[in-house]
Write a protein that holds these residues in place. Structure first.
Motif, PDB file in Angstrom:
ATOM      1  N   ASN A  63      -7.757  -1.099  -6.075  1.00 59.11           N
ATOM      2  CA  ASN A  63      -6.697  -1.633  -5.228  1.00 59.11           C
ATOM      3  C   ASN A  63      -6.898  -1.230  -3.776  1.00 59.11           C
ATOM      4  OD1 ASN A  63      -4.284  -3.210  -5.146  1.00 59.11           O
ATOM      5  ND2 ASN A  63      -3.169  -1.331  -4.738  1.00 59.11           N
ATOM      6  N   GLU A  64      -7.295  -0.012  -3.540  1.00 58.08           N
ATOM      7  CA  GLU A  64      -7.537   0.451  -2.170  1.00 58.08           C
ATOM      8  C   GLU A  64      -8.698  -0.309  -1.530  1.00 58.08           C
ATOM      9  OE1 GLU A  64      -5.932   2.541  -0.016  1.00 58.08           O
ATOM     10  OE2 GLU A  64      -4.365   2.499  -1.528  1.00 58.08           O
ATOM     11  N   ILE A  65      -9.746  -0.568  -2.313  1.00 60.69           N
ATOM     12  CA  ILE A  65     -10.866  -1.355  -1.797  1.00 60.69           C
ATOM     13  C   ILE A  65     -10.391  -2.758  -1.431  1.00 60.69           C
ATOM     14  CG2 ILE A  65     -13.068  -2.449  -2.419  1.00 60.69           C
ATOM     15  CD1 ILE A  65     -13.629   0.090  -4.137  1.00 60.69           C
ATOM     16  N   ALA A  66      -9.644  -3.383  -2.341  1.00 61.32           N
ATOM     17  CA  ALA A  66      -9.150  -4.736  -2.089  1.00 61.32           C
ATOM     18  C   ALA A  66      -8.238  -4.773  -0.863  1.00 61.32           C
ATOM     19  CB  ALA A  66      -8.420  -5.272  -3.316  1.00 61.32           C
ATOM     20  N   LEU A  67      -7.375  -3.780  -0.706  1.00 61.40           N
ATOM     21  CA  LEU A  67      -6.498  -3.735   0.470  1.00 61.40           C
ATOM     22  C   LEU A  67      -7.299  -3.581   1.749  1.00 61.40           C
ATOM     23  CD1 LEU A  67      -3.539  -1.529  -0.796  1.00 61.40           C
ATOM     24  CD2 LEU A  67      -3.436  -3.917  -0.100  1.00 61.40           C
ATOM     25  N   ASN A  68      -8.355  -2.779   1.697  1.00 58.48           N
ATOM     26  CA  ASN A  68      -9.209  -2.610   2.863  1.00 58.48           C
ATOM     27  C   ASN A  68      -9.847  -3.940   3.254  1.00 58.48           C
ATOM     28  OD1 ASN A  68     -11.754  -1.894   4.356  1.00 58.48           O
ATOM     29  ND2 ASN A  68     -10.814   0.124   4.162  1.00 58.48           N
ATOM     30  N   VAL A  69     -10.339  -4.677   2.279  1.00 58.36           N
ATOM     31  CA  VAL A  69     -10.959  -5.971   2.545  1.00 58.36           C
ATOM     32  C   VAL A  69      -9.908  -6.977   3.017  1.00 58.36           C
ATOM     33  CG1 VAL A  69     -12.216  -7.901   1.490  1.00 58.36           C
ATOM     34  CG2 VAL A  69     -12.853  -5.535   0.955  1.00 58.36           C
ATOM     35  N   SER A  89       0.824  -1.208   0.000  1.00 58.93           N
ATOM     36  CA  SER A  89       0.000   0.000   0.000  1.00 58.93           C
ATOM     37  C   SER A  89       0.857   1.257   0.000  1.00 58.93           C
ATOM     38  CB  SER A  89      -0.954   0.004   1.190  1.00 58.93           C
ATOM     39  OG  SER A  89      -0.232   0.036   2.393  1.00 58.93           O
ATOM     40  N   TYR A  90       2.066   1.179   0.563  1.00 55.48           N
ATOM     41  CA  TYR A  90       2.960   2.334   0.530  1.00 55.48           C
ATOM     42  C   TYR A  90       3.464   2.615  -0.883  1.00 55.48           C
ATOM     43  CZ  TYR A  90       2.995   1.937   5.565  1.00 55.48           C
ATOM     44  OH  TYR A  90       2.621   1.880   6.869  1.00 55.48           O
ATOM     45  N   LEU A  91       3.532   1.578  -1.678  1.00 52.16           N
ATOM     46  CA  LEU A  91       4.009   1.736  -3.045  1.00 52.16           C
ATOM     47  C   LEU A  91       2.973   2.392  -3.950  1.00 52.16           C
ATOM     48  CD1 LEU A  91       5.692  -1.731  -3.509  1.00 52.16           C
ATOM     49  CD2 LEU A  91       6.800   0.447  -3.044  1.00 52.16           C
ATOM     50  N   LEU A  92       1.714   2.402  -3.532  1.00 55.67           N
ATOM     51  CA  LEU A  92       0.667   2.939  -4.394  1.00 55.67           C
ATOM     52  C   LEU A  92       0.896   4.396  -4.745  1.00 55.67           C
ATOM     53  CD1 LEU A  92      -2.526   1.312  -2.940  1.00 55.67           C
ATOM     54  CD2 LEU A  92      -1.355   0.786  -5.069  1.00 55.67           C
ATOM     55  N   PHE A  93       1.378   5.163  -3.815  1.00 51.06           N
ATOM     56  CA  PHE A  93       1.621   6.576  -4.093  1.00 51.06           C
ATOM     57  C   PHE A  93       2.718   6.738  -5.149  1.00 51.06           C
ATOM     58  CE2 PHE A  93      -0.025   6.477   0.246  1.00 51.06           C
ATOM     59  CZ  PHE A  93      -1.176   7.206   0.039  1.00 51.06           C
ATOM     60  N   PHE A  94       3.663   5.815  -5.131  1.00 50.90           N
ATOM     61  CA  PHE A  94       4.772   5.860  -6.077  1.00 50.90           C
ATOM     62  C   PHE A  94       4.356   5.445  -7.478  1.00 50.90           C
ATOM     63  CE2 PHE A  94       8.467   3.643  -7.999  1.00 50.90           C
ATOM     64  CZ  PHE A  94       9.280   4.750  -8.178  1.00 50.90           C
ATOM     65  N   VAL A  95       3.446   4.468  -7.576  1.00 49.71           N
ATOM     66  CA  VAL A  95       3.095   3.912  -8.886  1.00 49.71           C
ATOM     67  C   VAL A  95       1.706   4.311  -9.379  1.00 49.71           C
ATOM     68  CG1 VAL A  95       4.626   1.945  -8.606  1.00 49.71           C
ATOM     69  CG2 VAL A  95       2.252   1.758  -7.885  1.00 49.71           C
ATOM     70  N   SER A 111      -7.557  -6.514   4.874  1.00 54.02           N
ATOM     71  CA  SER A 111      -7.179  -6.300   6.270  1.00 54.02           C
ATOM     72  C   SER A 111      -7.847  -7.317   7.193  1.00 54.02           C
ATOM     73  CB  SER A 111      -7.516  -4.879   6.711  1.00 54.02           C
ATOM     74  OG  SER A 111      -8.915  -4.682   6.769  1.00 54.02           O
ATOM     75  N   PHE A 112      -8.980  -7.882   6.762  1.00 53.13           N
ATOM     76  CA  PHE A 112      -9.617  -8.932   7.566  1.00 53.13           C
ATOM     77  C   PHE A 112      -8.755 -10.187   7.627  1.00 53.13           C
ATOM     78  CE2 PHE A 112     -13.353  -6.403   6.390  1.00 53.13           C
ATOM     79  CZ  PHE A 112     -13.868  -6.174   7.654  1.00 53.13           C
ATOM     80  N   GLY A 113      -7.838 -10.316   6.707  1.00 50.98           N
ATOM     81  CA  GLY A 113      -6.916 -11.446   6.727  1.00 50.98           C
ATOM     82  C   GLY A 113      -5.545 -11.092   7.246  1.00 50.98           C
ATOM     83  N   PHE A 114      -4.988  -9.945   6.778  1.00 53.37           N
ATOM     84  CA  PHE A 114      -3.605  -9.695   7.165  1.00 53.37           C
ATOM     85  C   PHE A 114      -3.462  -9.096   8.555  1.00 53.37           C
ATOM     86  CE2 PHE A 114      -4.106  -5.860   4.336  1.00 53.37           C
ATOM     87  CZ  PHE A 114      -3.816  -4.861   5.242  1.00 53.37           C
ATOM     88  N   MET A 115      -4.492  -8.467   9.086  1.00 53.04           N
ATOM     89  CA  MET A 115      -4.367  -7.987  10.469  1.00 53.04           C
ATOM     90  C   MET A 115      -4.322  -9.153  11.461  1.00 53.04           C
ATOM     91  SD  MET A 115      -3.765  -4.857  10.227  1.00 53.04           S
ATOM     92  CE  MET A 115      -3.857  -4.315  11.907  1.00 53.04           C
ATOM     93  N   PRO A 116      -5.206 -10.162  11.327  1.00 53.85           N
ATOM     94  CA  PRO A 116      -5.039 -11.338  12.196  1.00 53.85           C
ATOM     95  C   PRO A 116      -3.719 -12.070  11.941  1.00 53.85           C
ATOM     96  CG  PRO A 116      -7.253 -11.293  11.307  1.00 53.85           C
ATOM     97  CD  PRO A 116      -6.481 -10.217  10.588  1.00 53.85           C
ATOM     98  N   ALA A 117      -3.230 -12.041  10.698  1.00 59.16           N
ATOM     99  CA  ALA A 117      -1.942 -12.676  10.411  1.00 59.16           C
ATOM    100  C   ALA A 117      -0.831 -12.013  11.217  1.00 59.16           C
ATOM    101  CB  ALA A 117      -1.632 -12.617   8.914  1.00 59.16           C
ATOM    102  N   PHE A 118      -0.887 -10.685  11.343  1.00 58.86           N
ATOM    103  CA  PHE A 118       0.089  -9.986  12.182  1.00 58.86           C
ATOM    104  C   PHE A 118      -0.035 -10.440  13.636  1.00 58.86           C
ATOM    105  CE2 PHE A 118      -0.033  -6.252   9.054  1.00 58.86           C
ATOM    106  CZ  PHE A 118       1.101  -6.689   8.395  1.00 58.86           C
ATOM    107  N   ALA A 119      -1.273 -10.653  14.086  1.00 62.59           N
ATOM    108  CA  ALA A 119      -1.489 -11.093  15.466  1.00 62.59           C
ATOM    109  C   ALA A 119      -0.916 -12.497  15.688  1.00 62.59           C
ATOM    110  CB  ALA A 119      -2.977 -11.072  15.799  1.00 62.59           C
TER     111      ALA A 119
END
Length: 164
Positions: free
Chosen positions: A23-29, A5-11, A31-39
């Motif tokens: 892409n922003e919508i998909a990244l938001n959705v 998501s940090y690369l989006l501003f660049f590209v 988060s239901f997977g990658f936030m628990p993955a961080f946990a």
């Protein structure tokens, strides 16, 4: 936050506004997977680190593997739900047809790709628990900047996803 998501501003100038919005919508959705993955990754760090501190590397390996196993089951359940309901989920975010179609497709594709991102988090947590962070730095730099950005956007010119 997902490193890409940090690369989006660049590209974003290369991808276009519809692709960026999708892409922003998909990244938001996602988060239901990658936030628990961080946990789960943090859990692996704690459990492995505690056992390493107690000089019990076999128990550390067992706990790290078990954390990854439970995390995989959780992320797989989330991925199945995201895949099955991608269009309904996207409809909550936008009514623009171009963004809607691309975002739904991105959610369906990323639903199972986030499983690989989760595995990185789980095992990275275990490596942090034993104190090995250099390997993680090099791997992340190569994968995020080398593979994702350079190959997908500049070499193959796929943009967000191959679409007509």
């Amino acid at each position: 936050m997902f490193p890409c998501s940090y690369l989006l501003f660049f590209v974003s100038w290369k991808l276009g506004t519809e692709a960026l919005a999708a892409n922003e919508i998909a990244l938001n959705v996602m988060s239901f997977g990658f936030m628990p993955a961080f946990a789960f990754g943090a859990t692996a760090t704690i459990l492995v680190g505690q056992e390493i501190e107690k000089s019990n590397p076999l128990k550390a390996k067992q706990l790290g593997t078990e954390t990854a196993r439970i995390g995989t089951i959780f992320i797989l359940c989330v991925a199945i739900l995201e895949f099955l309901f991608a269009k309904q989920i996207t409809g909550m975010y936008t009514n623009d047809d171009t963004v809607y179609e691309l975002a739904a497709l991105l959610i369906m594709v990323s639903a199972f790709l986030q499983l690989f991102d989760a595995w990185l988090n789980f095992y990275a947590g275990g490596l942090r628990g034993i104190g090995d962070t250099f390997f993680l730095l090099i791997t992340s730099l190569i994968l995020v900047f080398g593979v994702f950005t350079y190959l997908n956007i500049y070499v193959f010119e796929w943009g967000v996803l191959v679409h007509g």
